[in-house]
Write an enzyme that holds these catalytic residues in place. Structure first.
Site, mmCIF file in Angstrom:
data_model
loop_
_atom_site.group_PDB
_atom_site.id
_atom_site.type_symbol
_atom_site.label_atom_id
_atom_site.label_comp_id
_atom_site.label_asym_id
_atom_site.label_seq_id
_atom_site.Cartn_x
_atom_site.Cartn_y
_atom_site.Cartn_z
ATOM 1 N N LYS A 1 7.785 -6.651 8.551
ATOM 2 C CA LYS A 1 8.659 -7.698 8.046
ATOM 3 C C LYS A 1 9.353 -8.311 9.189
ATOM 4 O O LYS A 1 9.854 -7.124 9.986
ATOM 5 C CB LYS A 1 9.329 -7.729 7.075
ATOM 6 C CG LYS A 1 8.585 -6.658 5.533
ATOM 7 C CD LYS A 1 9.084 -7.025 3.941
ATOM 8 C CE LYS A 1 8.656 -6.042 3.499
ATOM 9 N NZ LYS A 1 8.760 -4.675 3.288
ATOM 10 N N ASP B 1 4.745 -0.099 2.584
ATOM 11 C CA ASP B 1 5.212 -0.774 2.782
ATOM 12 C C ASP B 1 6.495 -0.562 3.832
ATOM 13 O O ASP B 1 7.764 0.068 3.301
ATOM 14 C CB ASP B 1 5.727 -1.539 1.673
ATOM 15 C CG ASP B 1 6.463 -2.615 1.705
ATOM 16 O OD1 ASP B 1 6.030 -3.758 1.749
ATOM 17 O OD2 ASP B 1 7.595 -3.148 1.948
ATOM 18 N N ASN C 1 3.381 8.150 -9.804
ATOM 19 C CA ASN C 1 3.441 6.771 -9.736
ATOM 20 C C ASN C 1 2.221 6.490 -9.080
ATOM 21 O O ASN C 1 2.133 5.368 -9.416
ATOM 22 C CB ASN C 1 4.549 6.280 -8.392
ATOM 23 C CG ASN C 1 6.132 6.688 -8.509
ATOM 24 O OD1 ASN C 1 5.656 7.301 -10.359
ATOM 25 N ND2 ASN C 1 6.775 6.974 -7.692
#
Ligand code: A2P
Length: 318
Positions: free
Chosen positions: A70, A36, A274
């Site tokens: 983004k 991301d 994670n």
């Protein structure tokens, strides 16, 4: 579509550019296949180096990776959207993105690449009192420009971040290509049930950023250690029942409620920890008890940080 987006991704916000190539390489080596990224994180060149090294070593193929980036606030005008994506692709050394998102429903005055990249929030950091400078570009214009990437293939999927329910309804009223992903802050202190339900009703996948809550904000002075969900007795009890860490419980809650999560860690032990949240299940009662922790605590709120850090009051959530 949501099937392709790996449930646990690797968040790249706040990873220093000088260590980011190694971190990305390690993340891919550890098994992350969803990265991301964002222009605004200031580390996309390094992300690209890390990906390139991982691909060169055959750790995976490009098509095994899901890479999100983004569109920054200063590039909302229709003529700036394609150059912004091209710059991101060049930095990442990629031919296409898996997902391109509008980073915030905030349009700021354009800052040319040559002046500053990424331009961040304030218009002129050298000003005596630096401020944000807004720009009157409607989100519908930005969305129409984003839609072109679906036809050109430069972004396989498109979506938005930090939209509220009202903005989603509005977007759905004019979108030709519907947004496919909503990325929002969500963790047990900000469960966002209505917004997530609405996004799913519209057929969108939802990604939760800052899935561990406060810990991402200590270094920015935007949260207090007392606000950590990882230290709660409830979370520790569930962790000990399952032989997992508190962080694994919180991330598991995130994916079990149907969001993807994008935790960040610069250490390989936590990277592994994670990622290992898909092989156990929380009971319904445990899920409910974690959801009941909600206090609508938003750590990432332009209505707060823009005023204190960038001299401009700019709320987007009510
Ligand atoms: P570090 O990078 O030193 O591991 P988020 O992903 O919600 O933005 O949170 C990231 C923050 O949480 C970072 O400060 C990261 O620190 C920390 N963190 C990441 N994984 C864990 C974990 N498994 N346990 C505790 N803290 C973690």
């Amino acid at each position: 579509m949501s099937m392709e987006l790996p449930e646990v991704g690797f968040g790249l916000w706040k990873i220093a550019a000088d260590e980011c190539a190694d971190v990305v390489y390690q993340a891919i080596k550890t098994g992350y296949r969803h990265l991301d990224s964002a222009s605004d994180y200031g580390n996309e060149k390094a992300v690209g180096e890390g990906i390139k090294r991982a691909l060169a070593e055959g750790l995976c193929q490009r098509e095994d990776l899901w890479v999100t980036s983004k569109l920054w606030n200063t590039y909302h005008a229709k003529e700036h959207v394609l150059p912004a994506l091209e710059r991101t692709l060049a930095d990442l050394q990629l031919e296409y993105l898996d997902l391109y998102l509008i980073h915030f429903p905030i349009a700021l005055a354009y800052v040319p690449f040559e002046t500053r990249y990424p331009p961040e929030w304030v218009f002129d950091p050298d000003d005596d009192s630096p401020e944000m400078k807004s720009s009157s570009v409607p989100l519908s214009e930005t969305w129409a420009a984003m839609e072109q990437f679906k036809s050109s293939g430069l972004a396989r999927h498109i979506g938005v971040c930090n939209y509220s329910s009202g903005l989603l309804h509005d977007l759905m009223s004019y979108a030709n290509h519907k947004p496919e992903v909503l990325q929002i802050e969500s963790h047990p202190y900000l469960t966002q049930e209505k917004l997530i339900r609405l996004a799913k009703a519209y057929g969108m996948a939802v990604t939760a950023f800052s899935p561990l809550g406060a810990s991402s904000y200590y270094e920015l002075g935007m949260a207090d250690a007392a606000e950590s969900v990882l230290d709660l007795a409830l979370v520790k009890q569930i962790a000990s029942r399952l032989g997992k860490s508190p962080a694994q419980i919180i991330l598991r809650w995130g994916i079990q409620r149907g969001t993807s999560v994008i935790p960040k860690s610069t250490g390989t032990a936590r990277m592994k920890e994670n990622l290992a949240v898909t092989n156990f299940v929380l009971s319904d009662a445990e899920m409910k008890s974690i959801s009941a922790l909600n206090i609508n605590r938003r750590f990432n709120d332009p209505g707060d940080f823009c005023e204190s850090a960038f001299g401009t009051f700019y709320p987007i959530y009510d």
